[in-house]
Scaffold this motif. Structure first.
Motif, short mmCIF file in Angstrom:
data_model
loop_
_atom_site.label_atom_id
_atom_site.label_comp_id
_atom_site.label_asym_id
_atom_site.label_seq_id
_atom_site.Cartn_x
_atom_site.Cartn_y
_atom_site.Cartn_z
N SER A 76 0.94 -1.35 0.04
CA SER A 76 0.15 0.10 0.01
C SER A 76 0.79 1.23 0.08
CB SER A 76 -0.83 0.07 1.23
OG SER A 76 -0.02 0.50 2.61
N PRO A 77 0.24 2.29 -0.17
CA PRO A 77 1.03 3.63 -0.03
C PRO A 77 1.41 4.08 1.27
CG PRO A 77 -0.87 4.03 -1.37
CD PRO A 77 -0.81 2.62 -0.85
N ASP A 78 1.01 3.39 2.17
CA ASP A 78 1.32 3.68 3.71
C ASP A 78 2.58 3.76 4.06
OD1 ASP A 78 -1.47 3.91 4.45
OD2 ASP A 78 -1.53 1.69 4.29
N LYS A 79 3.00 4.53 4.96
CA LYS A 79 4.45 4.57 5.34
C LYS A 79 4.68 3.57 6.21
CE LYS A 79 5.57 9.37 4.72
NZ LYS A 79 5.42 9.31 3.34
N PRO A 80 6.08 3.19 6.29
CA PRO A 80 6.23 1.85 7.52
C PRO A 80 5.64 1.85 8.91
CG PRO A 80 8.08 2.45 6.15
CD PRO A 80 7.21 3.41 5.74
N GLU A 81 5.85 3.23 9.40
CA GLU A 81 5.56 3.38 10.63
C GLU A 81 3.71 2.93 10.88
OE1 GLU A 81 8.44 5.59 9.61
OE2 GLU A 81 6.62 6.27 8.83
N LYS A 82 2.99 3.29 9.83
CA LYS A 82 1.58 3.04 9.77
C LYS A 82 1.24 1.65 9.79
CE LYS A 82 -2.93 4.22 7.80
NZ LYS A 82 -3.51 5.14 6.88
N LEU A 83 2.26 1.10 8.64
CA LEU A 83 2.01 -0.45 8.52
C LEU A 83 2.24 -1.35 9.92
CD1 LEU A 83 3.78 -0.71 4.97
CD2 LEU A 83 1.36 -0.63 5.52
N ALA A 84 3.39 -0.75 10.57
CA ALA A 84 3.64 -1.32 11.98
C ALA A 84 2.67 -1.20 12.88
CB ALA A 84 4.98 -0.68 12.57
N LYS A 85 1.97 -0.33 12.86
CA LYS A 85 0.94 -0.18 13.67
C LYS A 85 -0.15 -1.01 13.42
CE LYS A 85 0.78 4.95 14.93
NZ LYS A 85 0.49 5.81 14.24
N PHE A 86 -0.43 -1.11 12.11
CA PHE A 86 -1.66 -1.89 11.26
C PHE A 86 -1.18 -3.31 11.71
CE2 PHE A 86 -3.50 -3.48 7.08
CZ PHE A 86 -4.65 -3.62 7.55
N ARG A 87 -0.09 -3.96 11.68
CA ARG A 87 0.65 -5.24 12.05
C ARG A 87 0.32 -5.44 13.43
NH1 ARG A 87 6.48 -6.03 11.29
NH2 ARG A 87 6.57 -4.63 13.27
N GLU A 88 0.76 -4.50 14.14
CA GLU A 88 0.55 -4.86 15.82
C GLU A 88 -1.10 -4.83 16.22
OE1 GLU A 88 3.37 -5.58 17.07
OE2 GLU A 88 4.39 -4.82 15.15
N LYS A 89 -1.79 -3.96 15.95
CA LYS A 89 -3.13 -3.73 16.07
C LYS A 89 -3.94 -5.02 15.43
CE LYS A 89 -7.19 -0.63 15.77
NZ LYS A 89 -8.16 -1.44 15.15
N GLU A 90 -3.82 -5.54 14.33
CA GLU A 90 -4.42 -6.61 13.90
C GLU A 90 -3.81 -7.91 14.19
OE1 GLU A 90 -7.46 -6.04 13.49
OE2 GLU A 90 -7.32 -3.83 13.27
#
Length: 164
Positions: free
Chosen positions: A72-86
């Motif tokens: 996705s166009p998301d930055k790595p920091e947002k992807l890390a949040k996504f991975r942890e949250k879900e």
């Protein structure tokens, strides 16, 4: 509008940062089959459903020789949040300049609520162990897509429907 890939096309090479900022390339997966899926934005309802469906079926897919990479166009920091949250088990890559999305035909004009907009086209490309496109699916639905993919790849577990 970027060209859509067709079966038999060589899969465009890529090297992108993952949720931890570590570079991941398609070449790292040479000799394995890879499901590369493109989604508009982490932490949104449809994209969360799709990422969780891939994670829930990761064992089945990996057992059949498939790696799963979400881009996705998301930055790595947002992807890390996504991975942890879900609690996601799939590899998530960041493509903020949309170069890989464009190379795969997953960025361009699409219809959204009856309007034509430019954005990420929810897509899934299956790359064979030989680095060639086996399937290229565009404008897929977030919900039910993974189950359909598993059926289409004939990976559904023996014994029919799974219980809860």
């Amino acid at each position: 509008m970027s060209e859509r890939l067709q079966p038999g096309d060589p899969a465009p090479a890529f090297s992108l940062p993952d949720a931890d900022g570590k570079r991941v390339s398609l070449a790292d997966r040479a000799g394995r089959k890879v499901i590369v899926y493109f989604y508009p934005a982490a932490l949104t309802p449809g994209c969360t459903k799709q990422a969780c469906d891939f994670t829930d079926n990761l064992e089945l897919l990996a057992g059949a020789g498939y790696d799963v990479i979400g881009i996705s166009p998301d930055k790595p920091e947002k992807l890390a949040k996504f991975r942890e949250k879900e609690s996601l088990g799939i590899t998530l890559l960041s493509d903020p300049d949309k170069a890989v999305l464009s190379a795969y035909g997953a960025f361009g004009e699409k219809k959204l609520y009856g309007k034509t907009v430019t954005g990420v086209i929810r897509s899934t490309v299956i790359v064979g162990a030989d680095g060639k496109v086996e399937r290229a699916l565009y404008n897929v639905k977030a919900t039910g897509h993974v189950a359909k993919l598993i059926r289409d790849l004939e990976l559904a577990p023996a014994g029919g429907e799974q219980g809860d």
